[in-house]
Write an enzyme that holds these catalytic residues in place. Structure first.
Site, PDB file in Angstrom:
ATOM      1  NE  ARG A  83      -3.315   2.557   2.569  1.00  0.00           N
ATOM      2  CZ  ARG A  83      -3.360   3.380   3.616  1.00  0.00           C
ATOM      3  NH1 ARG A  83      -2.874   2.994   4.787  1.00  0.00           N
ATOM      4  NH2 ARG A  83      -3.916   4.558   3.511  1.00  0.00           N
ATOM      5  CG  HIS A 127      -1.377   8.947   3.516  1.00  0.00           C
ATOM      6  ND1 HIS A 127      -1.515   7.607   3.810  1.00  0.00           N
ATOM      7  CD2 HIS A 127      -0.976   9.526   4.666  1.00  0.00           C
ATOM      8  CE1 HIS A 127      -1.187   7.382   5.078  1.00  0.00           C
ATOM      9  NE2 HIS A 127      -0.850   8.551   5.626  1.00  0.00           N
ATOM     10  CD  GLU A 172      -5.052   7.695   9.665  1.00  0.00           C
ATOM     11  OE1 GLU A 172      -4.764   8.751  10.256  1.00  0.00           O
ATOM     12  OE2 GLU A 172      -4.447   6.622   9.867  1.00  0.00           O
ATOM     13  CG  ASN A 302      -5.313   3.497   8.515  1.00  0.00           C
ATOM     14  OD1 ASN A 302      -5.368   2.481   7.812  1.00  0.00           O
ATOM     15  ND2 ASN A 302      -4.881   4.654   8.065  1.00  0.00           N
ATOM     16  CE1 TYR A 304      -0.504   2.570  13.648  1.00  0.00           C
ATOM     17  CE2 TYR A 304      -2.470   3.690  12.862  1.00  0.00           C
ATOM     18  CZ  TYR A 304      -1.193   3.210  12.638  1.00  0.00           C
ATOM     19  OH  TYR A 304      -0.608   3.359  11.396  1.00  0.00           O
ATOM     20  CD  GLU A 362      -1.849   4.027   8.201  1.00  0.00           C
ATOM     21  OE1 GLU A 362      -1.684   4.441   9.372  1.00  0.00           O
ATOM     22  OE2 GLU A 362      -1.943   4.772   7.223  1.00  0.00           O
TER      23      GLU A 362
END
Ligand code: IFM
Length: 459
Positions: A83, A127, A172, A302, A304, A362
Site C-alpha cells: 500500500r 494521504h 483518515e 487504520n 492502533y 494500517e
C-alpha cells in the site's frame, strides 16, 4: 491464537492479503524534483515550531531515488500486497489542469515493478499532501478542493487503472479534517471547529468523486475509503460516562462511517455540533449524500488503540475526556496497547455496517528503538504488538467479521508528521544519515509468519 499470544497462521485463508504500507510524503523525499510543486506539508514544515526539531520531508527515506532496492526489500518480506500513496502535487502541480508526465511515470514504474515481483499494488489517492496552490484557494473547507480531487482521481485512474485494481480514495479523513483545521497539529495548522467540519464534508465528497472515477476508468476494480477508527469505551458504567463514550464514537467513528455506508450524518452529532455542522453551514447540497454513500467494495481501517473516556462537561465541544488506564501498556505515542479492542471494533463494524470486506490498512506501534553493536534492532515490544493484533484480527475473523487483509504500518521508519523523525513505526530501521535499511526483529517475525500463513502451516 496459539500459546504465548502468537497468532496461528493457519487461521487465515490462503488468499488473505498481507502487506506493508507507506505514504508519499512520509518516504519519498525528492520534494522539489521532476516538477513536483509544494504541498501543504512542505509549507507547514517550513513554519517555525510546527514540526518537532524543524524536520521536513525534503529527503525523508529518499525512496524516490531508491525505488528498486526498496521494492526488493518489500519482496524479501514475502508480502503479497504493498500500500502506497500518490503525491497529488507530483501529478497536477497546479492542483488541477496540466498533468506532469514525470510524476505519472514514477508511479507507473512503481506499479510495473510491483507487478513484476508478484506484489499487488494498493494505491491511496490522498494521504494528506494537498497541493499548496489548492490550500491557497481555501483548501478542504471549500467545495472546489473536492471537485479538484475528482479531476485528479480521473487522471490517476485513467493512467494506472489498466494495472492497479485496488484503490483507496482518502486516508483518515478525520485526521486531515480535525488535525488539519480543528486543533492545528497538522498542516495547514488551522484551529477552527466549523472549518474542520466543512473540511470533513468535502473530504467525504472527494471520496465519492474518487469512487466515481475508479468505477468509470478501472474495470474490475475494488475501491474503498480508509478510516482511522478506535473503539470508544466508557470509563465507568455510569450513564454520563456511557453518553460521553457515545459522543466520542460519534466524533471519531460514526461521523465518517454513517455517511460512507449510506445513512447520512449521525443526527445526534449534527445537533451537538450545532452551528459548526456542515448542515448549518449550508454545505451539504442535494445529491452529496448519495455520492458519499455510493456502495464500495471494502472498508479500510487504520487502527492502533482504543479510547476510554469519562464525562467532562465543558471540556471542549465534546465534553468527554480520554483517560489513561492503570496497568495498561502504552506505546511511544502514548497510545494504549489494547488488542481486544481491535476484535471488538471489527465485530461491531460487521454487525452495524455490514461491509463487503474489511482490510486493516494500517496497524503498528512506535517505540524508541536502539541499534545494537552487532547492527540488529531487537524491537520486542513492537514484535509483541504485531503478534497480539494479528491474533486479535484472527479472533474477529473467526467471530464473523469479513476480514480480508492486513497491512503493517509501516514498511520502514519515516517522517511521522508533526513528530518528524522521532517516532519510528517501521519494521525496517532507517538510518536517516546514511539511508541504510535494517530489518528489525519485528520485520523478521512478520516475514516468517507470512511464510507460514501462505503455506497454511500452524505456528
Ligand atoms: O504515520 C501515520 C500515518 O500516516 C497515518 N496513520 C497513523 C500513522 C502513525 O502516526
Amino acid at each position: 491464537m496459539t500459546a504465548n499470544n502468537q497468532p496461528n497462521p493457519a487461521n487465515f485463508p490462503l488468499r488473505f492479503t498481507w502487506g506493508v504500507a507507506t505514504s508519499s510524503y512520509q518516504i519519498e523525499g525528492a520534494a522539489f524534483e521532476d516538477g513536483r510543486s509544494p504541498s501543504i506539508w512542505d509549507t507547514f514544515c517550513a513554519a517555525p515550531g510546527k514540526v518537532l526539531n524543524g524536520e521536513n520531508g525534503d529527503v525523508a527515506c529518499d525512496h524516490y531515488h531508491r525505488l528498486d532496492s526498496d521494492l526488493d526489500l518489500i519482496q524479501s518480506l514475502g508480502v503479497n500486497a504493498y500500500r502506497f500513496s500518490v503525491a497529488w502535487p507530483r501529478i497536477l502541480p497546479d492542483g488541477r489542469g496540466q498533468t506532469n508526465q514525470a510524476g505519472l511515470d514514477f508511479y507507473s514504474r512503481l506499479v510495473d515493478s510491483l507487478l513484476t515481483r508478484n506484489i499487488t499494488p494498493w494505491l491511496t489517492l490522498y494521504h494528506w499532501d494537498l497541493p499548496q496552490v489548492l490550500q491557497d484557494r481555501g483548501g478542504w473547507p471549500t467545495r472546489d478542493t473536492a471537485l479538484a480531487f475528482g479531476d485528479y482521481a480521473e487522471v490517476v485512474t485513467a493512467e494506472l487503472g489498466d494495472r492497479v485494481k485496488h484503490w483507496i480514495t482518502i486516508n483518515e479523513p478525520w485526521v486531515a479534517a480535525f488535525m488539519g483545521y480543528g486543533n492545528g497539529i497538522h498542516a495547514p495548522g488551522h484551529t477552527d471547529l466549523a472549518e474542520s467540519f466543512a473540511a470533513s464534508h468535502h473530504l467525504l465528497l472527494a471520496h465519492g468523486l474518487g469512487v466515481q472515477a475508479v468505477r468509470a476508468n478501472v474495470p474490475g476494480a475494488q475501491v474503498g475509503i480508509t478510516l482511522n477508527l478506535a473503539a470508544a469505551y466508557p470509563a465507568t458504567g455510569s450513564e454520563a460516562d456511557r453518553a460521553a463514550a457515545w459522543r466520542q464514537d460519534g466524533f471519531a467513528n460514526r461521523w465518517y462511517l454513517d455517511p460512507v455506508f449510506g445513512r447520512g450524518y449521525p443526527q445526534d452529532f449534527v445537533e451537538l455540533l450545532d452551528r459548526a455542522s456542515p448542515q448549518a453551514q449550508g454545505l451539504v447540497l442535494p445529491g452529496d449524500l448519495d455520492l458519499v454513500g455510493a456502495p464500495t467494495d471494502f472498508l479500510g481501517v487504520n487502527t492502533y488503540t482504543r479510547s476510554v473516556v469519562e464525562d467532562a462537561p465543558g471540556d471542549g465541544f465534546l465534553g468527554a475526556r480520554p483517560l489513561h488506564v492503570e496497568g495498561s501498556e502504552y506505546t511511544g505515542f502514548d497510545w494504549e496497547v489494547a488488542p481486544q479492542s481491535l476484535t471488538d471494533l471489527m465485530l461491531r463494524l460487521q454487525k452495524d455496517y455490514n461491509p463487503a470486506a474489511i482490510y486493516i490498512t494500517e496497524n503498528g506501534a512506535t517505540y524508541p528503538d536502539t541499534m545494537n553493536a552487532d547492527g540488529s534492532v531487537q524491537d520486542e515490544a513492537r514484535t509483541r504488538y504485531f503478534q497480539q493484533h494479528i491474533a486479535a484480527m484472527g479472533t474477529a475473523l473467526t467471530g464473523g467479521a469479513k476480514m480480508a487483509g492486513y497491512f503493517a504500518w509501516s514498511l520502514m521508519d519515516n517522517f511521522d508528521w508533526a513528530e518528524g523523525y522521532d517516532k519510528r513505526f517501521g519494521i525496517v530501521h532507517v538510518d536517516f544519515e546514511t539511508q541504510a535499511r535494517t530489518l528489525k526483529q519485528s520485520g523478521q517475525w512478520y516475514r516468517d509468519f507470512l511464510a507460514r500463513a501462505q503455506e497454511g502451516q500452524p505456528a
